[in-house]
Design a protein around this motif. Structure first.
Motif, PDB file in Angstrom:
ATOM      1  N   THR A 139       7.315  -3.845  -4.986  1.00  0.00           N
ATOM      2  CA  THR A 139       7.969  -2.496  -4.955  1.00  0.00           C
ATOM      3  C   THR A 139       8.415  -2.119  -6.085  1.00  0.00           C
ATOM      4  OG1 THR A 139      10.106  -3.773  -3.925  1.00  0.00           O
ATOM      5  CG2 THR A 139       8.552  -3.054  -2.434  1.00  0.00           C
ATOM      6  N   ASN A 268       8.894  -9.534  -3.017  1.00  0.00           N
ATOM      7  CA  ASN A 268       9.020  -8.352  -2.221  1.00  0.00           C
ATOM      8  C   ASN A 268       9.809  -8.932  -0.805  1.00  0.00           C
ATOM      9  OD1 ASN A 268       7.469  -6.266  -3.093  1.00  0.00           O
ATOM     10  ND2 ASN A 268       5.890  -7.380  -2.550  1.00  0.00           N
ATOM     11  N   ASN A 370       3.147  -8.165   3.739  1.00  0.00           N
ATOM     12  CA  ASN A 370       4.489  -8.115   3.408  1.00  0.00           C
ATOM     13  C   ASN A 370       4.993  -7.125   2.390  1.00  0.00           C
ATOM     14  OD1 ASN A 370       7.443  -9.303   3.568  1.00  0.00           O
ATOM     15  ND2 ASN A 370       6.921  -9.726   1.345  1.00  0.00           N
ATOM     16  N   PHE A 373       5.025  -3.722   4.126  1.00  0.00           N
ATOM     17  CA  PHE A 373       5.877  -3.591   4.862  1.00  0.00           C
ATOM     18  C   PHE A 373       7.131  -3.277   3.833  1.00  0.00           C
ATOM     19  CE2 PHE A 373       9.926  -5.461   6.610  1.00  0.00           C
ATOM     20  CZ  PHE A 373       9.928  -4.693   7.728  1.00  0.00           C
ATOM     21  N   ALA A 374       7.335  -3.883   2.737  1.00  0.00           N
ATOM     22  CA  ALA A 374       8.495  -3.697   1.953  1.00  0.00           C
ATOM     23  C   ALA A 374       8.366  -2.218   1.226  1.00  0.00           C
ATOM     24  CB  ALA A 374       8.597  -4.753   0.688  1.00  0.00           C
ATOM     25  N   ASN A 375       7.109  -1.984   0.831  1.00  0.00           N
ATOM     26  CA  ASN A 375       7.079  -0.692   0.284  1.00  0.00           C
ATOM     27  C   ASN A 375       7.537   0.696   1.287  1.00  0.00           C
ATOM     28  OD1 ASN A 375       6.031  -0.500  -2.681  1.00  0.00           O
ATOM     29  ND2 ASN A 375       4.935  -2.345  -1.750  1.00  0.00           N
ATOM     30  N   PHE A 376       7.329   0.422   2.364  1.00  0.00           N
ATOM     31  CA  PHE A 376       7.520   1.413   3.452  1.00  0.00           C
ATOM     32  C   PHE A 376       8.937   1.155   4.091  1.00  0.00           C
ATOM     33  CE2 PHE A 376       2.962   1.854   2.649  1.00  0.00           C
ATOM     34  CZ  PHE A 376       2.903   3.198   2.476  1.00  0.00           C
ATOM     35  N   THR A 377       9.713   0.214   3.666  1.00  0.00           N
ATOM     36  CA  THR A 377      11.049  -0.013   4.008  1.00  0.00           C
ATOM     37  C   THR A 377      12.085   0.976   3.487  1.00  0.00           C
ATOM     38  OG1 THR A 377      10.522  -2.015   4.756  1.00  0.00           O
ATOM     39  CG2 THR A 377      12.881  -1.500   4.621  1.00  0.00           C
ATOM     40  N   VAL A 378      12.652   1.996   3.987  1.00  0.00           N
ATOM     41  CA  VAL A 378      13.690   2.777   3.461  1.00  0.00           C
ATOM     42  C   VAL A 378      14.737   1.909   2.902  1.00  0.00           C
ATOM     43  CG1 VAL A 378      14.976   4.679   3.603  1.00  0.00           C
ATOM     44  CG2 VAL A 378      12.883   4.442   4.734  1.00  0.00           C
ATOM     45  N   PHE A 380      14.573  -0.410   0.492  1.00  0.00           N
ATOM     46  CA  PHE A 380      14.285  -1.716   0.041  1.00  0.00           C
ATOM     47  C   PHE A 380      14.681  -1.820  -1.421  1.00  0.00           C
ATOM     48  CE2 PHE A 380      11.658  -4.948  -1.608  1.00  0.00           C
ATOM     49  CZ  PHE A 380      11.673  -6.188  -0.673  1.00  0.00           C
TER      50      PHE A 380
END
Length: 629
Positions: A139, A268, A370, A373-378, A380
């Protein structure tokens, strides 16, 4: 090679990781980053990049002036990156999207070099591919790939430096010495803090490389890098002498916070797993004397120098962790090597080649999953993100299309104290607007000259585009300005209304809005017109849109008063200024005319030849009729 034992196993499955696997990974990365390139506006650090590149509103007359401006305004930044941005902006333009594409491009180049580093050092394309997944989908990388800052530019030279150094230790050549010098000089010109990687490499070279003639060539290359650095030495000295740890906006990071944050972002969020894997990698280079010893050792030394320098100077805060991005390719190869060593070891231990194949597929798949998932977790990346800035281009694009040089753009940006951080962003965003700009706080400034100037700007215009930065919330400055607009102007239309921005067009008359009757005079569009009688004055208001093909300063309008017999008894002519939209006001003194009914006509003509432009009803247009008593 990982080890002699595992080398055969690796090579037997190298075909699974042909370099062509880079292509879908690159497309996926471009898709993730591409949608973010134009979502938000430039924050002030990005605008400083444009300023340092002498682009947009900050253009200078010479290279000397450009260098002097960096030395005076932002000597903390190396000059190589803004020079590249200057070339890029001159070629593709100065919009946020066009400029940020360069950061994405640099990431893709860094990705390719990270692959070469991992593949060549370990003789395994599998390590190269997994290194790419770890490096590119961090990220951290993704975030800085959509910002106009030097950090993805740094990754090119950091990966190139370690790769070329490896080649110098194994297959030295003149070309490789050239790449090595270019990489070192490039690091120094990309970001000063990246010199830490050169220090880490120097420590490794001093302690672990046999002292022979070839050993001496590397310090000589370092000398050439230093010579190449001389042109930017004055700016560097200026920045170094100005630096004050008190300038760190947040609490400086301690050694534990730096290490934890680096592990968090390269992994990440899998901080502890990443730590275990990297410690295992250190153990492997102690047990096995492989070329990976060089990569991991330089990574360790560079991280140590990073921590020590931060302890001494208090440079790093959470948002400045980006300075450490020169470690990213090294960390990625380090982790990939260790993970695939484990896969090889388990396969050899169990004598199960199917297990190895499964792990070779599963490990990168899980890491990538993973990462996605991290890149699309607001939130992060909350600790490294800069100040959010509204995308001002949302409103300035409209004004470029529909505004005119005679208009005024008034921007609400909170109070003068609140507005400072976005002022440079505003200057950048409006640099190619056809109209002047003021901030509404200027009308209420403590300086009377500023207030007078702002009031004169309002008084001398027929139309005001009012933009508001809603992220501050609306205060008395907004309320007072809106009251002024409602008292003296007509609200034409609200063009933008969202959580961050609002844009309204106000005009002194409804005629000067962008909509209306739409009568064509050749390349001229009469959007609206009206007649106003005030005692003996007949005021004619006209709103014009001009076709871009019309030659400037060529046509005039004539407002004519026609009596009941069809005779023209009075005229008033005025040239049409060349602009996208032209509000016109012509006043005729009717005191000398007899009491009667009259028609008011409009003619558009070429003042050089007298040739009239025609409408659908002929070469005259009836604006309306008046009665004089």
């Amino acid at each position: 090679m990982l080890t002699q034992t595992h080398n055969t196993t690796q090579h037997s499955h190298t075909k699974q990781y042909h370099w062509s696997w880079l292509i879908p990974l690159m497309f996926l990365l471009v898709a993730i980053i591409g949608v973010r390139l134009d979502v938000d506006g430039f924050w002030y650090d990005e605008v400083f990049t444009v300023r340092n590149a002498a682009g947009a509103a900050y253009q200078v007359e010479s290279v000397q002036a450009w260098y002097a401006s960096i030395q005076a305004d932002d000597p903390y930044q190396a000059i190589g990156y803004p020079a590249i941005v200057a070339i890029w902006g001159a070629a593709v333009g100065w919009s946020e999207f066009a400029l940020r594409v360069s950061s994405l491009l640099f990431t893709l180049i860094g990705l390719a070099l990270t692959y070469r580093l991992g593949r060549d050092v370990t003789q395994s394309s599998a390590v190269g591919i997994v290194s790419v997944i770890i490096f590119a989908f961090s990220t951290f990388t993704v975030h800085y790939s959509h910002e106009l800052r030097a950090f993805t530019f740094v990754t090119i030279f950091s990966a190139l430096l370690i790769w070329s150094y490896h080649r110098l230790l194994t297959k030295p050549s003149r070309m490789m010495y050239g790449w090595f010098i270019l990489a070192g000089a490039g690091l120094l010109y990309a970001h000063y803090y990246s010199a830490i990687l050169l220090i880490g490499l120097a420590i490794y070279h001093l302690l672990f490389v046999p002292k022979n003639r070839e050993w001496l060539y590397v310090p000589l290359c370092g000398l050439l890098m230093g010579i190449a650095f001389i042109p930017q030495l004055p700016a560097f000295i200026e920045g170094f002498t100005r630096f004050d740890p008190a300038n760190v906006e947040q609490t400086p990071m301690g050694a534990d916070a730096v290490v934890t944050s680096l592990l968090y972002y390269i992994g990440n969020g899998m901080t502890w797993l990443t730590l275990v894997v990297m410690i295992l990698g250190v153990g492997l280079i102690i047990i096995y004397k492989t070329p990976m010893r060089m990569v991991i050792a330089i990574g360790l030394f560079s991280t140590g120098v990073l921590i020590a320098s931060n302890e001494a100077l208090d440079i790093l805060e959470p948002t400045r962790l980006r300075y450490a991005i020169f470690l990213w390719s090294i960390f990625a190869v380090w982790i990939a090597y260790t993970l695939l060593f484990v896969a090889d070891y388990l396969a050899t231990l169990t004598k199960n080649r199917t297990l190895q194949i499964g792990l070779y597929l599963l490990i990168p798949a899980l890491w990538l999953a993973n990462a996605l998932f991290a890149n699309f977790t607001v939130g992060f990346n909350a600790s490294i993100e800069g100040t959010e800035t509204p995308r001002l281009r949302t409103i300035t694009n409209i004004m470029r299309e529909e505004g005119a040089s005679s208009d005024l753009f008034a921007f609400y940006n909170g109070t003068s104290q609140q507005a400072w951080y976005i002022q440079d962003t505003l200057t950048y965003s409006v640099w190619d607007l056809p109209m002047p700009t003021l901030t509404t706080a200027a009308l209420y400034d403590s300086n009377p000259e500023t207030r007078t100037w702002a009031s004169n700007q309002i008084a001398s215009t027929q139309r005001v585009w009012y933009g508001a930065n809603l992220t501050f919330g609306l205060n008395q400055v907004h309320d007072d300005f809106l009251a002024l607009m409602n008292a003296e102007f007509f609200r034409c239309e609200t063009y933008v209304m969202n959580d961050e921005l609002r844009l309204d067009l106000f005009a002194r008359s409804e005629v000067f809005c962008n909509d209306g009757q739409q009568t064509q005079f050749g390349g001229f569009t009469l959007t609206d017109s009206t007649l106003i009688q005030i005692e003996d004055d007949l005021i004619t208001l006209l709103g014009w849109q001009l076709d871009e093909t019309i030659p400037p300063d060529t046509y005039s309008v004539s407002v004519q008063i026609r009596d009941a017999n069809g005779e023209i008894v009075m005229t008033q002519d005025q040239g049409i200024p060349y602009d996208r939209f032209v509000p016109m006001q012509l006043t005729l003194d009717t005191a000398s005319l007899e009491s009667s009914d009259y028609g008011v006509l409009l003619v558009v003509y070429d003042w050089r030849t007298g040739e009239r432009l025609s409408t659908d009803s002929g070469d005259t247009y009836l604006i309306g009729e008046i009665s004089l008593n």
